[in-house]
Design an enzyme around this catalytic site. Sequence first.
Site, mmCIF file in Angstrom:
data_model
loop_
_atom_site.group_PDB
_atom_site.id
_atom_site.type_symbol
_atom_site.label_atom_id
_atom_site.label_comp_id
_atom_site.label_asym_id
_atom_site.label_seq_id
_atom_site.Cartn_x
_atom_site.Cartn_y
_atom_site.Cartn_z
ATOM 1 N N SER A 93 0.812 -1.215 0.000
ATOM 2 C CA SER A 93 0.000 0.000 0.000
ATOM 3 C C SER A 93 0.847 1.268 0.000
ATOM 4 C CB SER A 93 -0.931 0.007 1.225
ATOM 5 O OG SER A 93 -0.184 -0.109 2.426
ATOM 6 N N ASP A 151 -6.666 5.995 9.987
ATOM 7 C CA ASP A 151 -6.823 4.622 10.463
ATOM 8 C C ASP A 151 -5.753 4.211 11.468
ATOM 9 O OD1 ASP A 151 -4.546 4.096 8.959
ATOM 10 O OD2 ASP A 151 -5.543 2.802 7.493
ATOM 11 N N HIS A 165 -1.773 3.343 8.232
ATOM 12 C CA HIS A 165 -1.087 3.830 7.041
ATOM 13 C C HIS A 165 -0.550 5.247 7.266
ATOM 14 C CE1 HIS A 165 -3.777 0.690 5.343
ATOM 15 N NE2 HIS A 165 -2.734 0.456 4.567
#
Length: 267
Positions: free
Chosen positions: A74, A237, A240
């Site tokens: 990611s 979150d 990340h």
Amino acid sequence: MSERNTRAELAARMGRVAALSLLAGTVGGAAVLAGEAFVARTRRYAEPELGLALRATVGRTDAPPLRLVLLGDSAALGVGVQQFGETVGGQLAHLLAEGPNGRRVHLSSVGVSGSRSTDLATQVARALLGSRPDVAVILIGANDATTLRRPSDAAAYLGGAVRRLCDAGVEVVVGTCPDLGAVRAVAPPLRQVIGWSGRRTARAQTVAVLEAGGTVVDLATETGAVFRADAGTLCHDGYHPSADGYRVWAHALLPAVAAAAAVASSR
């Protein structure tokens, strides 16, 4: 009963109590970890922003060109931010374009959110399609560490990917597993467990990458303290990176990427 027998029985009882206490603590600790793992798995995390450009060109039209490709998880996509300029790739591209040896950076990403090191073979094949990149930046390892994969196995796949890219004439820079002990989406003691797993993964990665001919940037050592001290380096979150977090990574990667670009230009 003799005093000796009394002492022996007391010692035996204490041993049984200690053993039972240790067992209870172990079972209780395992239950806590299992509960935290369930919460961590089921919580909502940031998703890839579909509007983000995976290909972009940054820099003056008359500047020397640099083809830069990102591979990995990611982080290679910029999950956690909404604008290209906030991703680690976008920030790297701007830094390279605006530096003293300004480049016209043709940036692309073949990273896939959730990827582990076993997925790099497919990404390498995609990265080598068409025009060969000058520099490849690989950001991988977090998903290997959080799933407690054997560091040596994950590192072997990473080393294979680095070797394939180097054999194709691409300069490779790897940002090793970041400091997972800094994430706030996972509570202690599970946070400490994945932090430990991340450190083991990063050490194995370093050996494999250097043996394969790549350059290593130890993201945990270079940036971990910043992420631990500043919650703003993580997005909503708590897992990340945010735009600030990706900026910290970009600056940590920049010297190695700039050096790799210089080597590529000299060929």
